[in-house]
Design a protein around this motif. Structure first.
Motif, PDB file in Angstrom:
ATOM      1  N   ASP A 182     -23.110   8.369  -1.894  1.00  0.00           N
ATOM      2  CA  ASP A 182     -24.264   7.548  -1.305  1.00  0.00           C
ATOM      3  C   ASP A 182     -25.425   8.541  -0.702  1.00  0.00           C
ATOM      4  OD1 ASP A 182     -25.826   5.154  -0.710  1.00  0.00           O
ATOM      5  OD2 ASP A 182     -26.004   6.249   1.280  1.00  0.00           O
ATOM      6  N   GLU A 183     -24.877  10.099  -0.613  1.00  0.00           N
ATOM      7  CA  GLU A 183     -26.018  10.903  -0.517  1.00  0.00           C
ATOM      8  C   GLU A 183     -27.183  11.457  -1.593  1.00  0.00           C
ATOM      9  OE1 GLU A 183     -24.183  12.215   3.022  1.00  0.00           O
ATOM     10  OE2 GLU A 183     -22.618  13.362   2.080  1.00  0.00           O
ATOM     11  N   THR A 184     -25.655  11.866  -2.647  1.00  0.00           N
ATOM     12  CA  THR A 184     -25.980  11.772  -3.996  1.00  0.00           C
ATOM     13  C   THR A 184     -26.918  11.422  -4.487  1.00  0.00           C
ATOM     14  OG1 THR A 184     -24.353  13.403  -4.338  1.00  0.00           O
ATOM     15  CG2 THR A 184     -25.193  13.481  -6.219  1.00  0.00           C
ATOM     16  N   TYR A 185     -26.972   9.911  -4.561  1.00  0.00           N
ATOM     17  CA  TYR A 185     -27.888   8.738  -5.036  1.00  0.00           C
ATOM     18  C   TYR A 185     -29.066   9.131  -3.944  1.00  0.00           C
ATOM     19  CZ  TYR A 185     -30.066   4.021  -4.407  1.00  0.00           C
ATOM     20  OH  TYR A 185     -30.833   3.422  -4.019  1.00  0.00           O
ATOM     21  N   GLN A 186     -29.243   9.030  -2.958  1.00  0.00           N
ATOM     22  CA  GLN A 186     -30.944   9.263  -2.354  1.00  0.00           C
ATOM     23  C   GLN A 186     -31.117  10.538  -3.093  1.00  0.00           C
ATOM     24  OE1 GLN A 186     -31.451   7.568  -0.475  1.00  0.00           O
ATOM     25  NE2 GLN A 186     -29.406   5.969   0.200  1.00  0.00           N
ATOM     26  N   LEU A 187     -30.233  11.599  -2.978  1.00  0.00           N
ATOM     27  CA  LEU A 187     -30.458  12.522  -3.901  1.00  0.00           C
ATOM     28  C   LEU A 187     -31.452  12.679  -5.121  1.00  0.00           C
ATOM     29  CD1 LEU A 187     -31.606  15.649  -3.294  1.00  0.00           C
ATOM     30  CD2 LEU A 187     -29.476  16.625  -3.962  1.00  0.00           C
ATOM     31  N   SER A 188     -30.730  11.963  -5.732  1.00  0.00           N
ATOM     32  CA  SER A 188     -30.862  11.083  -7.441  1.00  0.00           C
ATOM     33  C   SER A 188     -32.395  10.868  -6.980  1.00  0.00           C
ATOM     34  CB  SER A 188     -30.561  10.899  -7.544  1.00  0.00           C
ATOM     35  OG  SER A 188     -30.213  10.035  -8.870  1.00  0.00           O
ATOM     36  N   ARG A 189     -32.689   9.673  -6.864  1.00  0.00           N
ATOM     37  CA  ARG A 189     -33.624   8.515  -6.126  1.00  0.00           C
ATOM     38  C   ARG A 189     -34.943   9.204  -6.201  1.00  0.00           C
ATOM     39  NH1 ARG A 189     -33.728   3.320  -4.968  1.00  0.00           N
ATOM     40  NH2 ARG A 189     -35.845   4.002  -4.396  1.00  0.00           N
ATOM     41  N   GLN A 190     -34.597  11.073  -5.496  1.00  0.00           N
ATOM     42  CA  GLN A 190     -36.129  11.938  -5.549  1.00  0.00           C
ATOM     43  C   GLN A 190     -36.212  12.406  -6.853  1.00  0.00           C
ATOM     44  OE1 GLN A 190     -36.097  13.837  -1.420  1.00  0.00           O
ATOM     45  NE2 GLN A 190     -34.315  13.306  -1.197  1.00  0.00           N
ATOM     46  N   GLN A 240     -22.444   0.911  -6.381  1.00  0.00           N
ATOM     47  CA  GLN A 240     -22.796   2.437  -6.104  1.00  0.00           C
ATOM     48  C   GLN A 240     -23.337   3.466  -8.072  1.00  0.00           C
ATOM     49  OE1 GLN A 240     -22.381   5.339  -3.350  1.00  0.00           O
ATOM     50  NE2 GLN A 240     -24.212   4.713  -3.864  1.00  0.00           N
TER      51      GLN A 240
END
Length: 436
Positions: A182-190, A240
């Protein structure tokens, strides 16, 4: 009845207690009759080698076997053969040595052509305790009666690789070790954005099936041979996967982008979760061709529930066919390729050793590759591989899971329906295979 699994340590204990312990080496004492090259014979022998399951290029075969074996046993020629194994079995021409990844072993067991290696371990005094514990435990799970079906010769560990140039371009902080999906997903969105007519994508996940490996989810119930895909765990994985890839930019013209190749070739993906052996090998080729780029790695993302575990153990393993006329020589080759000398050589050249990940082996990993200096290679060793109960139906299950993920992303199917479809397909396949 609960199945009992025999660990590598137990097998070693069985070997040691079958004879006296050599006080100098700590290995089994065979009464001074441990076979040597001279005992077995030095007459020319050709061993046929076949890749039964998994990727293994001609270049790798030359490097791992032809060059190494020729130095140690010049009288032994290892010849790579191809074709359909079933046809070779029918023709009575089964290769002496078979190579297979862990997922491919159940199918080989079904063919009943695998030699139990325990007698050879005892005969040659092979020390199984030197091998990576997770790797050996994974192999021992295939031995329902304590048999040893294979010896591992190389291992693959994953990591999350990232392109520093893309992070720098958008002024985003680099990823860190210990991140969740989930943390990686938030970074990926950016990172997922269109800039100057170039579509940048946040990450390549490696596929829904690989994302699930950290949770060691079963595809099939081994007791009932029924699919096990309609579960909370599989829902967590597919949701996910959908969250990451549903960000605008991944789907174009009804197809999904974000594959591993786009990380290395087009260099438009910020993060890539992938097997280390593949990435390091490919980057080595880029370096030699003058196409290097600014990259590094951190630990593979994990689910909160499965924190501390990476993708399941992945090893390439060597098996001896029960019909081979040169089993002693075949085992000599197996044990040499998996032995200290060859393994340490490969470890230094960036190919992950199957030996235990001691501090020395960790330090020496990739020491001969100048482009790895200063890289966070400790990311490979910070997370423990998971143990998976492989069945002969898993490969189909993985395909159906990835189809379910694509149904959600490309066709708007909800997660429950997607998993129900996958469950029905897998059960149908199992039934078809069972009635043959």
């Amino acid at each position: 009845m609960k199945k009992k699994f025999v660990t590598a340590g137990v097998v070693l204990s069985m070997v040691l207690t079958s004879g006296c312990l050599n006080q100098k080496t700590g290995e089994p004492d065979t009464g001074g009759s441990r076979p040597t090259v001279a005992d077995i014979g030095t007459q020319p022998v050709t061993l046929k080698f076949m890749v039964a399951y998994g990727g293994f290029t001609d270049e790798e075969f030359q490097s791992y076997f032809v060059e190494q074996v020729n130095k140690k046993y010049p009288h032994i020629t290892v010849q790579k053969v191809s074709g359909k194994l079933e046809e070779l079995i029918t023709a009575g021409d089964v290769p002496d040595i078979l190579m297979a990844g862990l997922p491919g072993i159940p199918a080989l067991q079904e063919l009943k052509i695998i030699e139990d290696l325990n007698p050879y371990v005892k005969k040659f005094g092979t020390d199984l305790s030197k091998y990576d514990t997770v790797a050996m435990d994974s192999i021992q799970r295939f031995g329902d009666k304590g048999e040893l079906v294979a010896i591992p010769f190389r291992m693959n560990l994953p990591a999350l690789f990232y392109n520093k140039d893309i992070f720098d371009k958008f002024g985003i902080a680099y990823p860190k070790d210990g991140m969740t999906w989930d943390e990686t997903y938030q970074l990926s969105r950016q990172l997922t954005r269109n800039d100057g007519n170039t579509q940048y994508l946040g990450m390549s996940t490696g596929g829904a099936d690989r994302m699930a490996m950290g949770l060691t989810l079963p595809y099939v119930d081994k007791k009932t041979n029924e699919a096990r895909l309609e579960t909370d765990g599989w829902q967590r994985v597919l949701n996910q996967f959908y969250a990451i890839h549903s960000v605008p930019g991944y789907v174009k013209d009804g197809k999904m982008a974000g594959v591993y190749g786009m990380f290395l070739k087009e260099k438009v993906i910020g993060l890539s979760a992938y097997w280390g052996a593949d990435v390091i090998g490919d980057i080595d080729k880029l370096e030699k061709s003058g196409q290097s780029f600014n990259w590094d790695m951190v630990t593979l993302p994990t689910f909160e529930k499965g924190k501390g575990f990476a993708w399941q153990a992945e090893t390439h393993n060597l098996l001896i066919s029960a019909t081979s006329k040169h089993k002693d020589q075949a085992f000599q080759v197996l044990s040499y390729i998996a032995g200290d000398e060859v393994q340490k050589f490969f470890n230094k050249s960036g190919r992950m050793t199957i030996l235990k990940k001691t501090e020395e082996n960790k330090k020496e990993y990739g020491s001969e590759l100048t482009f790895l200096k200063g890289k966070n290679v400790s990311a490979f060793f910070a997370i423990q591989p998971g143990l998976h109960e492989h069945t002969k139906f898993d490969q189909k299950g993985r395909g159906f899971i990835n189809e379910a993920a694509n149904e959600m992303l490309l066709k708007g199917v909800d997660v429950n329906t997607a998993l129900r479809n996958a469950q029905e397909k897998l059960n149908k396949y199992i039934k078809e295979q069972t009635v043959k």
